[in-house]
Design a protein around this motif. Structure first.
Motif, PDB file in Angstrom:
ATOM      1  N   MET A   1     -10.782  -8.446  -4.834  1.00 17.55           N
ATOM      2  CA  MET A   1      -9.971  -7.792  -3.804  1.00 17.55           C
ATOM      3  C   MET A   1      -9.225  -8.830  -2.965  1.00 17.55           C
ATOM      4  N   GLY A   2      -9.767 -10.053  -2.898  1.00 18.79           N
ATOM      5  CA  GLY A   2      -9.050 -11.142  -2.221  1.00 18.79           C
ATOM      6  C   GLY A   2      -7.742 -11.431  -2.940  1.00 18.79           C
ATOM      7  N   LEU A   3      -7.814 -11.450  -4.269  1.00 18.02           N
ATOM      8  CA  LEU A   3      -6.603 -11.722  -5.056  1.00 18.02           C
ATOM      9  C   LEU A   3      -5.615 -10.558  -4.966  1.00 18.02           C
TER      10      LEU A   3
ATOM     11  N   GLY B   1      -7.149 -10.188   7.590  1.00 19.21           N
ATOM     12  CA  GLY B   1      -7.368 -10.260   6.137  1.00 19.21           C
ATOM     13  C   GLY B   1      -7.984  -8.954   5.650  1.00 19.21           C
ATOM     14  N   ALA B   2      -8.897  -8.390   6.456  1.00 18.22           N
ATOM     15  CA  ALA B   2      -9.538  -7.119   6.088  1.00 18.22           C
ATOM     16  C   ALA B   2      -8.493  -6.021   5.968  1.00 18.22           C
ATOM     17  N   MET B   3      -7.453  -6.105   6.798  1.00 19.20           N
ATOM     18  CA  MET B   3      -6.410  -5.076   6.747  1.00 19.20           C
ATOM     19  C   MET B   3      -5.627  -5.186   5.436  1.00 19.20           C
ATOM     20  N   TYR B   4      -5.279  -6.431   5.032  1.00 16.62           N
ATOM     21  CA  TYR B   4      -4.557  -6.607   3.766  1.00 16.62           C
ATOM     22  C   TYR B   4      -5.424  -6.185   2.581  1.00 16.62           C
ATOM     23  N   ARG B   5      -6.728  -6.468   2.692  1.00 15.05           N
ATOM     24  CA  ARG B   5      -7.645  -6.076   1.615  1.00 15.05           C
ATOM     25  C   ARG B   5      -7.709  -4.555   1.494  1.00 15.05           C
ATOM     26  N   ALA B   6      -7.802  -3.869   2.640  1.00 12.44           N
ATOM     27  CA  ALA B   6      -7.909  -2.401   2.609  1.00 12.44           C
ATOM     28  C   ALA B   6      -6.634  -1.773   2.058  1.00 12.44           C
TER      29      ALA B   6
ATOM     30  N   ALA C   1      -5.366  -8.505  -2.434  1.00 17.42           N
ATOM     31  CA  ALA C   1      -4.805  -8.568  -1.073  1.00 17.42           C
ATOM     32  C   ALA C   1      -3.704  -9.624  -1.007  1.00 17.42           C
ATOM     33  N   SER C   2      -3.960 -10.762  -1.629  1.00 14.29           N
ATOM     34  CA  SER C   2      -2.984 -11.849  -1.620  1.00 14.29           C
ATOM     35  C   SER C   2      -1.682 -11.388  -2.292  1.00 14.29           C
ATOM     36  N   ARG C   3      -1.834 -10.649  -3.402  1.00 12.68           N
ATOM     37  CA  ARG C   3      -0.642 -10.181  -4.144  1.00 12.68           C
ATOM     38  C   ARG C   3       0.151  -9.176  -3.317  1.00 12.68           C
TER      39      ARG C   3
ATOM     40  N   LYS D   1      -5.727 -20.709  -6.369  1.00 13.02           N
ATOM     41  CA  LYS D   1      -4.599 -19.829  -6.682  1.00 13.02           C
ATOM     42  C   LYS D   1      -4.113 -19.121  -5.420  1.00 13.02           C
ATOM     43  N   ARG D   2      -5.073 -18.640  -4.614  1.00  7.67           N
ATOM     44  CA  ARG D   2      -4.684 -17.934  -3.386  1.00  7.67           C
ATOM     45  C   ARG D   2      -3.966 -18.869  -2.415  1.00  7.67           C
ATOM     46  N   ASP D   3      -4.466 -20.104  -2.289  1.00  6.15           N
ATOM     47  CA  ASP D   3      -3.808 -21.094  -1.416  1.00  6.15           C
ATOM     48  C   ASP D   3      -2.361 -21.271  -1.861  1.00  6.15           C
TER      49      ASP D   3
ATOM     50  N   ILE E   1     -14.045  -3.960  -0.054  1.00  6.22           N
ATOM     51  CA  ILE E   1     -12.923  -4.911   0.072  1.00  6.22           C
ATOM     52  C   ILE E   1     -13.379  -6.368   0.048  1.00  6.22           C
ATOM     53  N   ARG E   2     -14.689  -6.612   0.056  1.00  6.14           N
ATOM     54  CA  ARG E   2     -15.195  -7.982   0.196  1.00  6.14           C
ATOM     55  C   ARG E   2     -15.466  -8.691  -1.115  1.00  6.14           C
ATOM     56  N   THR E   3     -14.839  -8.298  -2.201  1.00  6.86           N
ATOM     57  CA  THR E   3     -15.077  -8.992  -3.466  1.00  6.86           C
ATOM     58  C   THR E   3     -13.966 -10.025  -3.686  1.00  6.86           C
TER      59      THR E   3
ATOM     60  N   ARG F   1     -18.900 -22.902   0.161  1.00  7.24           N
ATOM     61  CA  ARG F   1     -19.276 -21.968   1.232  1.00  7.24           C
ATOM     62  C   ARG F   1     -19.154 -20.523   0.770  1.00  7.24           C
ATOM     63  N   ARG F   2     -18.062 -20.218   0.073  1.00  8.98           N
ATOM     64  CA  ARG F   2     -17.830 -18.847  -0.390  1.00  8.98           C
ATOM     65  C   ARG F   2     -18.924 -18.422  -1.359  1.00  8.98           C
ATOM     66  N   GLN F   3     -19.310 -19.359  -2.245  1.00  7.04           N
ATOM     67  CA  GLN F   3     -20.346 -19.032  -3.222  1.00  7.04           C
ATOM     68  C   GLN F   3     -21.657 -18.690  -2.501  1.00  7.04           C
TER      69      GLN F   3
ATOM     70  N   GLY G   1      -6.027 -14.867  10.579  1.00  2.42           N
ATOM     71  CA  GLY G   1      -5.240 -14.526   9.393  1.00  2.42           C
ATOM     72  C   GLY G   1      -4.506 -15.711   8.812  1.00  2.42           C
ATOM     73  N   ARG G   2      -3.260 -15.450   8.385  1.00  2.39           N
ATOM     74  CA  ARG G   2      -2.433 -16.510   7.801  1.00  2.39           C
ATOM     75  C   ARG G   2      -1.184 -16.758   8.648  1.00  2.39           C
ATOM     76  N   ASP G   3      -0.727 -15.698   9.337  1.00  4.08           N
ATOM     77  CA  ASP G   3       0.551 -15.783  10.054  1.00  4.08           C
ATOM     78  C   ASP G   3       0.419 -15.333  11.510  1.00  4.08           C
TER      79      ASP G   3
ATOM     80  N   VAL H   1       4.600  -3.907   3.007  1.00  7.01           N
ATOM     81  CA  VAL H   1       3.190  -4.043   3.396  1.00  7.01           C
ATOM     82  C   VAL H   1       3.096  -4.897   4.666  1.00  7.01           C
ATOM     83  N   ARG H   2       3.828  -6.004   4.678  1.00  6.88           N
ATOM     84  CA  ARG H   2       3.770  -6.893   5.857  1.00  6.88           C
ATOM     85  C   ARG H   2       4.330  -6.198   7.091  1.00  6.88           C
ATOM     86  N   GLU H   3       5.382  -5.440   6.889  1.00  2.02           N
ATOM     87  CA  GLU H   3       5.999  -4.744   8.024  1.00  2.02           C
ATOM     88  C   GLU H   3       4.982  -3.778   8.659  1.00  2.02           C
TER      89      GLU H   3
ATOM     90  N   GLY I   1     -13.786 -20.883   6.911  1.00  3.05           N
ATOM     91  CA  GLY I   1     -14.746 -20.534   7.971  1.00  3.05           C
ATOM     92  C   GLY I   1     -14.101 -19.747   9.096  1.00  3.05           C
ATOM     93  N   LYS I   2     -12.894 -19.241   8.849  1.00  4.75           N
ATOM     94  CA  LYS I   2     -12.154 -18.535   9.906  1.00  4.75           C
ATOM     95  C   LYS I   2     -12.935 -17.342  10.472  1.00  4.75           C
ATOM     96  N   SER I   3     -13.571 -16.561   9.590  1.00  2.00           N
ATOM     97  CA  SER I   3     -14.239 -15.342  10.071  1.00  2.00           C
ATOM     98  C   SER I   3     -15.403 -15.686  10.994  1.00  2.00           C
TER      99      SER I   3
END
Ligand code: DC
Length: 226
Positions: free
Chosen positions: A97-99, A37-42, A101-103, A181-183, A92-94, A158-160, A131-133, A110-112, A17-19
């Motif tokens: 694309m979450g997976l 998260g949107a930035m990592y997805r893009a 982005a996670s990869r 898997k993402r967690d 980017i909202r599929t 919730r996601r569904q 985000g995460r960090d 990418v992080r830099e 529920g972060k967003s």
């Protein structure tokens, strides 16, 4: 109440529920909402489209250098993400694309790039960064840090629902597997893993609606700003 340079961070796993909460909190504080998260997805989308092999650091660095990201508010509801001028907000909202982005988010180059951009966007303060960090790496001196959690099952439900509202039908078990898997990947990676900052307030939203969570956060911010 909050000094204008204030930065509030909200980290946590996907689907907690972060967003909704970050957007709502930013609106109450008259702050800007930063959806990292949107930035990592893009970036994931750009790398995937160009077929970049993450192990090929030269091509990766070149491709990253050519990526220009712009995030602008899109009504109350969302953030518009422009990738080199192209609106990729929907693409980017599929869940896939979450997976992706996670990869790509485990990659140091990418992080830099994105950490630098996020700090630049946060330099003027008055942001709620999600985000995460955010509390651990990007804004370690943030005024107030929250770590938002919820059970994996509740997050999958919730996601569904969220995807169904956007007309996408996805199987519950498939979403639960992707979330798990993402967690797992996000919290075990070497760089900036998903974890609460030592000074973060941990909020479990499993049985609390967004309004209640936002009210708790506002109360906590008001208390520490006095
Ligand atoms: O919040 P989200 O589901 O849109 O994030 C997509 C992925 O991006 C997530 O699985 C991990 C990565 N991410 C990250 O590593 N660091 C962030 N600050 C935000 C997202």
């Amino acid at each position: 109440m909050l000094e204008p340079k204030g930065i509030v961070t909200i980290d946590g796993p996907s689907g907690a529920g972060k967003s909704t909460i970050s957007r709502g909190l930013a609106a109450k504080l008259h702050f800007t909402y930063l959806d990292t998260g949107a930035m990592y997805r893009a970036v994931g989308l750009a790398l995937e489209r160009q077929g970049i092999d993450l192990a090929d650091t030269d091509s990766l660095a070149k491709c990253l250098a050519a990526i220009e990201l712009t995030l602008t508010p899109n009504g109350d509801d969302d953030v518009r993400v422009l990738l080199n001028g192209e609106d990729v907000s929907q693409a980017i909202r599929t869940p896939e694309m979450g997976l992706v982005a996670s990869r790509v988010s485990a990659n140091p180059l990418v992080r830099e790039k994105l950490t630098a951009l996020q700090r630049q966007l946060g330099a003027k303060g008055a942001i709620v960064a999600e985000g995460r960090d955010m509390g651990t790496v990007v804004f370690p001196k943030a005024f107030r840090k929250f770590f938002l959690n919820a059970s994996a099952e509740e997050r999958a439900r919730r996601r569904q629902k969220q995807l169904a509202e956007k007309g996408q039908t996805v199987d519950y078990q498939e979403i639960l597997d992707q979330i798990s898997k993402r967690d797992y990947d996000d919290s075990r990676r070497a760089l900036a893993p998903l974890k609460p900052a030592a000074d973060a307030i941990i909020v479990d939203s499993s049985s609390m609606g967004p309004e209640t969570v936002i009210a708790c956060m506002l109360a906590s911010i008001a208390k520490s700003a006095r």
